[in-house]
Enzyme design. Structure first.
Site, PDB file in Angstrom:
ATOM      1  N   LYS A  22       0.838  -1.215   0.000  1.00  0.00           N
ATOM      2  CA  LYS A  22       0.000   0.000   0.000  1.00  0.00           C
ATOM      3  C   LYS A  22       0.866   1.256   0.000  1.00  0.00           C
ATOM      4  O   LYS A  22       0.647   2.167  -0.790  1.00  0.00           O
ATOM      5  CB  LYS A  22      -0.893  -0.001   1.255  1.00  0.00           C
ATOM      6  CG  LYS A  22      -1.586   1.340   1.510  1.00  0.00           C
ATOM      7  CD  LYS A  22      -2.500   1.310   2.720  1.00  0.00           C
ATOM      8  CE  LYS A  22      -1.817   1.523   4.047  1.00  0.00           C
ATOM      9  NZ  LYS A  22      -1.523   2.915   4.407  1.00  0.00           N
ATOM     10  N   ASN A  23       1.834   1.304   0.907  1.00  0.00           N
ATOM     11  CA  ASN A  23       2.579   2.552   1.087  1.00  0.00           C
ATOM     12  C   ASN A  23       3.636   2.802   0.011  1.00  0.00           C
ATOM     13  O   ASN A  23       4.273   3.846   0.005  1.00  0.00           O
ATOM     14  CB  ASN A  23       3.199   2.613   2.491  1.00  0.00           C
ATOM     15  CG  ASN A  23       2.121   2.811   3.549  1.00  0.00           C
ATOM     16  OD1 ASN A  23       0.976   3.131   3.217  1.00  0.00           O
ATOM     17  ND2 ASN A  23       2.478   2.615   4.806  1.00  0.00           N
ATOM     18  N   ARG A  93      -4.937  10.736   4.362  1.00  0.00           N
ATOM     19  CA  ARG A  93      -3.875  11.739   4.489  1.00  0.00           C
ATOM     20  C   ARG A  93      -2.866  11.660   3.355  1.00  0.00           C
ATOM     21  O   ARG A  93      -2.245  12.653   2.998  1.00  0.00           O
ATOM     22  CB  ARG A  93      -3.118  11.549   5.810  1.00  0.00           C
ATOM     23  CG  ARG A  93      -3.895  11.844   7.025  1.00  0.00           C
ATOM     24  CD  ARG A  93      -2.979  11.801   8.230  1.00  0.00           C
ATOM     25  NE  ARG A  93      -2.256  13.047   8.414  1.00  0.00           N
ATOM     26  CZ  ARG A  93      -1.073  13.319   7.951  1.00  0.00           C
ATOM     27  NH1 ARG A  93      -0.398  12.439   7.254  1.00  0.00           N
ATOM     28  NH2 ARG A  93      -0.508  14.476   8.169  1.00  0.00           N
ATOM     29  N   CYS A 117      -5.512  13.187  12.815  1.00  0.00           N
ATOM     30  CA  CYS A 117      -6.061  11.885  12.444  1.00  0.00           C
ATOM     31  C   CYS A 117      -6.018  11.020  13.685  1.00  0.00           C
ATOM     32  O   CYS A 117      -5.478  11.415  14.705  1.00  0.00           O
ATOM     33  CB  CYS A 117      -5.280  11.260  11.307  1.00  0.00           C
ATOM     34  SG  CYS A 117      -3.717  10.602  11.832  1.00  0.00           S
ATOM     35  N   ARG A 122       0.080  14.603  13.175  1.00  0.00           N
ATOM     36  CA  ARG A 122       0.657  14.418  11.842  1.00  0.00           C
ATOM     37  C   ARG A 122       0.650  15.686  10.982  1.00  0.00           C
ATOM     38  O   ARG A 122      -0.043  15.758   9.966  1.00  0.00           O
ATOM     39  CB  ARG A 122      -0.046  13.269  11.115  1.00  0.00           C
ATOM     40  CG  ARG A 122       0.074  11.969  11.882  1.00  0.00           C
ATOM     41  CD  ARG A 122      -0.673  10.864  11.226  1.00  0.00           C
ATOM     42  NE  ARG A 122       0.064  10.247  10.136  1.00  0.00           N
ATOM     43  CZ  ARG A 122      -0.430   9.249   9.415  1.00  0.00           C
ATOM     44  NH1 ARG A 122      -1.628   8.781   9.668  1.00  0.00           N
ATOM     45  NH2 ARG A 122       0.277   8.727   8.432  1.00  0.00           N
ATOM     46  N   ASP A 305       4.257   0.621  12.099  1.00  0.00           N
ATOM     47  CA  ASP A 305       3.105  -0.056  11.498  1.00  0.00           C
ATOM     48  C   ASP A 305       2.988  -1.525  11.924  1.00  0.00           C
ATOM     49  O   ASP A 305       2.028  -2.200  11.541  1.00  0.00           O
ATOM     50  CB  ASP A 305       3.174   0.032   9.968  1.00  0.00           C
ATOM     51  CG  ASP A 305       2.923   1.443   9.463  1.00  0.00           C
ATOM     52  OD1 ASP A 305       2.429   2.271  10.245  1.00  0.00           O
ATOM     53  OD2 ASP A 305       3.228   1.723   8.290  1.00  0.00           O
ATOM     54  N   ILE A 327       7.095   7.064  17.169  1.00  0.00           N
ATOM     55  CA  ILE A 327       6.821   7.817  15.931  1.00  0.00           C
ATOM     56  C   ILE A 327       5.534   8.643  16.043  1.00  0.00           C
ATOM     57  O   ILE A 327       5.498   9.810  15.661  1.00  0.00           O
ATOM     58  CB  ILE A 327       6.705   6.867  14.710  1.00  0.00           C
ATOM     59  CG1 ILE A 327       7.936   5.947  14.609  1.00  0.00           C
ATOM     60  CG2 ILE A 327       6.509   7.653  13.423  1.00  0.00           C
ATOM     61  CD1 ILE A 327       9.243   6.611  14.254  1.00  0.00           C
ATOM     62  N   ARG A 397      -8.801  -0.676   4.221  1.00  0.00           N
ATOM     63  CA  ARG A 397      -7.958   0.369   3.630  1.00  0.00           C
ATOM     64  C   ARG A 397      -6.595  -0.204   3.246  1.00  0.00           C
ATOM     65  O   ARG A 397      -5.981   0.274   2.302  1.00  0.00           O
ATOM     66  CB  ARG A 397      -7.739   1.504   4.637  1.00  0.00           C
ATOM     67  CG  ARG A 397      -8.987   2.282   4.940  1.00  0.00           C
ATOM     68  CD  ARG A 397      -8.683   3.446   5.837  1.00  0.00           C
ATOM     69  NE  ARG A 397      -7.688   4.328   5.212  1.00  0.00           N
ATOM     70  CZ  ARG A 397      -7.365   5.511   5.682  1.00  0.00           C
ATOM     71  NH1 ARG A 397      -7.936   5.967   6.777  1.00  0.00           N
ATOM     72  NH2 ARG A 397      -6.457   6.253   5.078  1.00  0.00           N
TER      73      ARG A 397
HETATM   74  N1  EPU Z   1       5.815  14.815  10.922  1.00  0.00           N
HETATM   75  C1  EPU Z   1       5.922  16.159  11.196  1.00  0.00           C
HETATM   76  N2  EPU Z   1       5.912  17.038  10.145  1.00  0.00           N
HETATM   77  C2  EPU Z   1       5.815  16.638   8.851  1.00  0.00           C
HETATM   78  C3  EPU Z   1       5.717  15.277   8.575  1.00  0.00           C
HETATM   79  C4  EPU Z   1       5.725  14.373   9.630  1.00  0.00           C
HETATM   80  O1  EPU Z   1       6.011  16.566  12.352  1.00  0.00           O
HETATM   81  O2  EPU Z   1       5.811  17.510   7.950  1.00  0.00           O
HETATM   82  C5  EPU Z   1       5.839  13.832  12.021  1.00  0.00           C
HETATM   83  C6  EPU Z   1       4.562  13.012  12.124  1.00  0.00           C
HETATM   84  O3  EPU Z   1       3.566  13.699  12.849  1.00  0.00           O
HETATM   85  C7  EPU Z   1       5.046  11.746  12.816  1.00  0.00           C
HETATM   86  C8  EPU Z   1       6.467  11.583  12.257  1.00  0.00           C
HETATM   87  O4  EPU Z   1       6.830  12.870  11.737  1.00  0.00           O
HETATM   88  O5  EPU Z   1       5.101  11.956  14.199  1.00  0.00           O
HETATM   89  C9  EPU Z   1       6.629  10.566  11.151  1.00  0.00           C
HETATM   90  O6  EPU Z   1       5.601  10.742  10.194  1.00  0.00           O
HETATM   91  P1  EPU Z   1       5.762  10.415   8.653  1.00  0.00           P
HETATM   92  O7  EPU Z   1       5.657  11.676   7.884  1.00  0.00           O
HETATM   93  O8  EPU Z   1       6.975   9.567   8.431  1.00  0.00           O
HETATM   94  O9  EPU Z   1       4.471   9.546   8.404  1.00  0.00           O
HETATM   95  P2  EPU Z   1       3.648   9.541   7.058  1.00  0.00           P
HETATM   96  O10 EPU Z   1       4.594   9.746   5.945  1.00  0.00           O
HETATM   97  O11 EPU Z   1       2.464  10.405   7.185  1.00  0.00           O
HETATM   98  C10 EPU Z   1       3.935   6.995   6.490  1.00  0.00           C
HETATM   99  C11 EPU Z   1       3.021   5.838   6.274  1.00  0.00           C
HETATM  100  C12 EPU Z   1       2.401   5.438   7.608  1.00  0.00           C
HETATM  101  C13 EPU Z   1       3.543   5.061   8.565  1.00  0.00           C
HETATM  102  C14 EPU Z   1       4.522   6.242   8.694  1.00  0.00           C
HETATM  103  C15 EPU Z   1       5.740   5.934   9.537  1.00  0.00           C
HETATM  104  C16 EPU Z   1       2.271   6.186   4.008  1.00  0.00           C
HETATM  105  C17 EPU Z   1       1.172   6.521   3.089  1.00  0.00           C
HETATM  106  N3  EPU Z   1       1.987   6.208   5.314  1.00  0.00           N
HETATM  107  O12 EPU Z   1       3.130   8.043   7.014  1.00  0.00           O
HETATM  108  O13 EPU Z   1       1.595   4.296   7.369  1.00  0.00           O
HETATM  109  O14 EPU Z   1       3.045   4.756   9.836  1.00  0.00           O
HETATM  110  O15 EPU Z   1       4.980   6.638   7.389  1.00  0.00           O
HETATM  111  O16 EPU Z   1       6.435   4.852   9.021  1.00  0.00           O
HETATM  112  O17 EPU Z   1       3.360   5.863   3.579  1.00  0.00           O
HETATM  113  C18 EPU Z   1      -0.110   2.744   7.805  1.00  0.00           C
HETATM  114  O18 EPU Z   1       0.158   2.182   6.730  1.00  0.00           O
HETATM  115  O19 EPU Z   1      -0.887   2.225   8.657  1.00  0.00           O
HETATM  116  C19 EPU Z   1       0.465   4.045   8.107  1.00  0.00           C
HETATM  117  C20 EPU Z   1      -0.034   4.871   9.032  1.00  0.00           C
END
Ligand code: EPU
Length: 417
Positions: A22-23, A93, A117, A122, A305, A327, A397
């Protein structure tokens, strides 16, 4: 609303084929926005999030052809509407992943701010900061990020923290920028590497994906390509955790063990025997389950995850496990539901102390997010008697036909309307 009914207490045995990740699929679908030529993707899992992303891209004017199962051809010859509306972003998101490609290709984009969320705040400040460093003018208006740039310029961007979609968004934007972009403190997740592989096939010049420094040398135009999405390491880990918890002997095929090292190590520590052969992972567990301490971390650390699923394993182990989530600030929502099944867990902040219980007992529980749902499925497979999981739309999802795949391993699980 659909529910899952699980009759627990059965060993799992047999073979399961892992679906596409998915990701990895979500950012790669957005990469289609970067080129006027078609992008052909294979090994695309049929998941609700993938469907939502297709709908979002179609609204923008991308033509999508799903000729055969698992294959999508995306044609972004013209983008009529570089917009990701609130209604879509609030349900997923990952829609934020359209921002970078849209500004890079169209010179403008409007993407709704995701807001909070279930698993935490996030924010997307790192995505915005990076685009600004590349010369985009960004306004926050009525809950939308409005970005404009005649052409993005290469820049050196140092992330304040490791962000997966932040890295992906800026890597995509940089492929069409004027000059060289360096991303420092970049996410090293295998999904970032898969995206880089696809972009490279499209003509992008990227080095360092999979390390914390990614260098992108912008080009004027990307072209069409064909790419197979990598196997889902979290789906793989979820099934492995299910077998470890329930006991049995199962093989997952079509997966990539070297993307799962931290998870395999913990499963072995918990008492499972794990053997890797080519694209298959065999797991066996007949002896006692042992307690394991887990601390989530960016890749190659233990994935957030998989935290919830491993908590279901720990709930049945001999001894006390300490599970620390680093995280997301609110990713322990499965705990009260596990407690309903008889698990002995105490939470303080983002640390859960899990005292393994000799047995769990089936009950009615509610899924709160995707991975929490997977955790409850595993707990239901282990618990004596019947477990009913409500709100399983979260599960759909990110897992393709989870009940069919578990049934093939001998689980008694069915969906009821
Ligand atoms: N963060 C910030 N500012 C930003 C971006 C992130 O403060 O601009 C913080 C977030 O709030 C969090 C941390 O940084 O505390 C890490 O977040 P990240 O941006 O890495 O998460 P994401 O990219 O939104 C992806 C996966 C998630 C997975 C996380 C961590 C996708 C579509 N989603 O989310 O997947 O948990 O990386 O590995 O790739 C899932 O599949 O269930 C899922 C939630």
């Amino acid at each position: 609303m659909e529910k899952l009914l699980i009759e627990g207490g059965r060993r799992l045995a047999g073979e399961v084929r892992v679906s596409g990740a998915k990701n990895a699929a979500l950012p790669i679908l957005c990469a289609s926005l970067l080129s006027p030529d078609p992008l052909r993707l294979t090994n695309v899992a049929r998941l609700n999030d993938v469907g939502t992303m297709q709908k979002l891209l179609a609204q923008m004017g991308v033509r999508i052809d799903a000729a055969s199962p698992g294959t999508l051809t995306l044609d972004a010859a013209s983008i009529d509407w570089p917009l990701a509306p609130y209604e879509m972003v609030k349900t997923m998101r990952a829609s934020i992943l359209a921002l970078g490609p849209l500004v890079a290709r169209c010179g403008e984009a409007r993407v709704s701010l995701p807001g909070g969320c279930a698993i935490g705040q996030r924010p997307v400040d790192q995505h915005v900061k990076g685009l600004q460093a590349m010369g985009a003018e960004i306004d926050l208006e009525s809950g939308y990020i409005a970005a404009r740039a005649a052409r993005l310029k290469g820049a050196r961007i140092v992330f304040d923290l490791v962000t997966v979609t932040g890295t992906e968004n800026l890597m995509m934007a940089a492929t069409l920028a004027d000059g060289v972009t360096t991303l420092e403190n970049a996410a090293c997740e295998p999904e970032v590497v898969d995206l880089a592989r696809c972009l490279t096939m499209m003509g992008a010049r990227i080095t360092g994906a999979g390390t914390s420094r990614i260098v992108i040398d912008g080009v004027d135009r990307l072209h069409g390509a064909e790419h197979a999405i990598m196997p889902d390491r979290i789906e793989t880990g979820t099934f492995l955790a299910a077998v470890a918890a329930a006991g049995g002997d199962a093989t997952l095929v079509g997966t990539q063990a070297d993307t799962l090292d931290a998870v395999l190590d913990k499963l072995r520590e918990a008492g499972a025997t794990v053997d890797v052969r080519g694209d298959a992972i065999r797991i066996r567990r007949d002896g006692p389950l042992k307690a394991v301490n887990i601390r989530t971390a960016p890749y190659p650390g233990f994935p957030t995850d998989m935290q919830a699923q491993m908590m279901a394993v720990a709930a049945r182990a001999d001894g006390t496990s300490v599970i620390t989530e680093t995280i997301f600030e609110n990713r322990m929502m499965h705990v009260p539901e596990l407690q309903r099944l008889g698990a002995d867990i105490e939470v303080e902040g983002n640390i859960a102390v899990v005292k393994g219980a000799p047995a769990l007992a089936g009950a009615n529980v509610m899924a709160t997010d995707l991975r929490a749902s997977a955790c409850l499925v595993i707990a239901g497979l282990v618990a004596d008697g019947e477990t009913v999981i409500d709100r399983i739309y979260h599960l759909d999802r990110g897992y393709e036909r989870i009940e069919d795949k578990l049934s093939a391993l001998g689980a008694r699980i069915r969906r009821v309307g």
